[in-house]
Design an enzyme around this catalytic site. Structure first.
Site, short mmCIF file in Angstrom:
data_model
loop_
_atom_site.label_atom_id
_atom_site.label_comp_id
_atom_site.label_asym_id
_atom_site.label_seq_id
_atom_site.Cartn_x
_atom_site.Cartn_y
_atom_site.Cartn_z
N HIS A 76 0.84 -1.20 0.00
CA HIS A 76 0.00 0.00 0.00
C HIS A 76 0.87 1.25 0.00
O HIS A 76 1.79 1.37 0.81
CB HIS A 76 -0.91 0.01 1.23
CG HIS A 76 -2.08 -0.92 1.11
ND1 HIS A 76 -3.18 -0.86 1.94
CD2 HIS A 76 -2.32 -1.94 0.25
CE1 HIS A 76 -4.05 -1.80 1.60
NE2 HIS A 76 -3.54 -2.47 0.59
N TYR A 204 -9.53 5.15 7.71
CA TYR A 204 -9.77 5.44 9.13
C TYR A 204 -10.82 6.54 9.18
O TYR A 204 -10.59 7.65 8.67
CB TYR A 204 -8.49 5.92 9.81
CG TYR A 204 -7.40 4.87 9.92
CD1 TYR A 204 -7.18 4.18 11.11
CD2 TYR A 204 -6.57 4.59 8.83
CE1 TYR A 204 -6.18 3.23 11.22
CE2 TYR A 204 -5.56 3.63 8.93
CZ TYR A 204 -5.37 2.97 10.13
OH TYR A 204 -4.38 2.02 10.22
N PRO A 296 -4.70 -0.04 18.65
CA PRO A 296 -4.45 -0.50 17.28
C PRO A 296 -4.64 0.55 16.21
O PRO A 296 -4.40 0.26 15.02
CB PRO A 296 -5.47 -1.63 17.13
CG PRO A 296 -6.57 -1.28 18.08
CD PRO A 296 -5.90 -0.62 19.25
N LYS A 300 0.52 -0.43 15.10
CA LYS A 300 1.90 -0.46 15.58
C LYS A 300 2.27 -1.64 16.47
O LYS A 300 3.45 -1.84 16.75
CB LYS A 300 2.18 0.84 16.37
CG LYS A 300 2.22 2.08 15.51
CD LYS A 300 3.29 1.96 14.46
CE LYS A 300 3.10 2.94 13.33
NZ LYS A 300 3.89 2.59 12.15
N TYR A 388 3.70 6.34 10.37
CA TYR A 388 2.94 5.18 9.92
C TYR A 388 3.83 4.16 9.22
O TYR A 388 3.66 2.94 9.43
CB TYR A 388 1.82 5.62 8.99
CG TYR A 388 0.71 4.60 8.82
CD1 TYR A 388 -0.35 4.55 9.72
CD2 TYR A 388 0.72 3.70 7.76
CE1 TYR A 388 -1.37 3.62 9.59
CE2 TYR A 388 -0.30 2.76 7.62
CZ TYR A 388 -1.34 2.73 8.52
OH TYR A 388 -2.34 1.81 8.38
#
Length: 394
Positions: A76, A204, A296, A300, A388
């Protein structure tokens, strides 16, 4: 009668962090024994995270177990933040030059188990009464019961990779151990379904009814989450109710592409931030969830454990191959510096994306302002992207 066994490093816990540590040490010729209170089938069956940082993939390559990840994993380049229906894409590759790979923790565990069994790794499964002792001596010991037999392992070092509820952290005296915790006032209700994901990248979503996450495990298997009350029961959530709530929180445009169906896994997970200091006591080291938990939201948990293991394996390999203890001596400080940065990111993203029951109208406006700033600032988006894809090891 007690059976006495010896090894260089006794690893408590055969989740991905314990298995990876064993493999990296084996590649350098360092002998280990791995023990776990569960069996292989149970450990492989646990449903966990699925987003791997580039550094985690590198660690799998170093361990020699990345072939299937490269073949089946989904690379991704970015992900979306959605706030009350407004979408902003975090361009990971464009902002950092790095990517993440969607590949389930269950699959990572299977790959590591296959390699360790092929190399005749010594395992003890279904053990009871695990007790690490003499941790400040030159010869620590781990005692336990296996199939009715008392066993004592003598070793140079103990690696506590046995998770939040394990015995390793509890073996550190109370006057030495410090813990820091933030328990969140909600949980995540998650399901798995054999349907193509609603989006080719993760979403998200912040919504007035609560957070939602559209994730995936493959091109045909989806993983979805919604924020729920801590006292909710899974039995209260039919598939139909879940899909209705998820569609509402993702918004009509996204929900138009949502393929629903019967779930084959459904569970509720509480959220917490937790850190234990130090991560070394005598000749025992903590790694992964034994020392820290992250919510979550930032994907991580597994990645942080892998980073611990990469640093710990380096320290132990330097000791055994070069007689250099500098990395062993600095392990706890080095790892904790990174851990707290990752905790900060996971806490920050959780704070931005969830509905907190105690939030005042002002705090809700601050959440919106934070999203607007991120959407309008390349620097703010880059900061999220850098965290990220994974911070440097040190």
């Amino acid at each position: 009668m007690t059976t006495h066994v010896s090894t260089s490093v006794c690893i408590i816990g055969s989740g991905p962090s314990g298995l990876l540590l064993s493999q990296l040490l084996a590649n350098a010729g360092v002998d280990t024994i791995v023990l776990d209170r569960r069996d292989r089938a149970y450990i492989e069956g646990r449903i966990r995270a699925g987003v791997l940082e580039q550094g985690t993939v590198t660690a799998l390559e170093e361990a020699g177990v990345a072939e299937r990840c490269h073949r089946e994993g989904l690379v991704h380049d970015g992900f979306d933040l959605s706030f009350d229906g407004e979408r902003h894409r975090i361009d990971l590759k464009g902002l950092t030059g790095k990517t993440v790979t969607v590949y389930g923790q269950t699959e990572v565990t299977k790959d590591l188990f296959d390699r360790r069994f092929a190399e005749d790794q010594r395992f003890y499964f279904n053990v009871d009464n695990v007790t690490p002792t003499d941790l400040k001596s030159d010869s620590p010991k781990v005692r336990f019961t296996h199939e009715g037999e008392e066993i004592e392992i003598s070793c140079d070092y103990v690696a506590g990779c046995d998770g939040y509820h394990g015995v390793s952290r509890q073996a550190i005296p109370a006057d030495t151990l410090r813990t820091f915790e933030r328990v969140y006032p909600f949980g995540w209700l998650g399901i798995m379904v054999e349907k193509p994901p609603v989006s080719h990248e993760l979403i998200y979503a912040h919504h007035e009814r609560g957070f939602a996450l559209a994730s995936q495990r493959s091109k045909t298997r989806s993983r979805y989450y919604i924020q729920c009350d801590l006292d909710d029961d899974v039995s209260d959530w039919s598939d139909e109710r879940f899909w209705e709530e998820l569609a509402l929180r993702l918004g009509p445009d996204t929900a138009a592409d949502l393929q629903t169906g019967p779930s084959f896994e459904k569970s509720i997970a509480p959220l917490r931030s937790f850190v234990a200091e130090p991560m070394r006591y005598g000749n025992m080291f903590l790694a992964g969830d034994a020392a820290h938990i992250v919510p979550p939201t930032g994907a991580k948990g597994l990645n942080l454990a892998v980073a611990d293991v990469r640093l710990l394996s380096r320290a132990l390999i330097e000791h055994y191959t070069k007689g250099n203890d500098a990395y062993i001596d600095s392990y706890s400080e080095t790892v904790l510096t990174r851990v707290w940065k990752v905790e900060r990111f996971s806490w920050q993203l959780s704070t931005l994306m969830h509905q907190f029951p105690e939030n005042s109208p002002f705090e809700k406006r601050m959440q919106r302002a934070e999203f607007d700033f991120t959407a309008s600032s390349e620097a703010a988006s880059r900061a999220i992207a850098e965290n990220y894809v994974g911070l440097p090891l040190e």
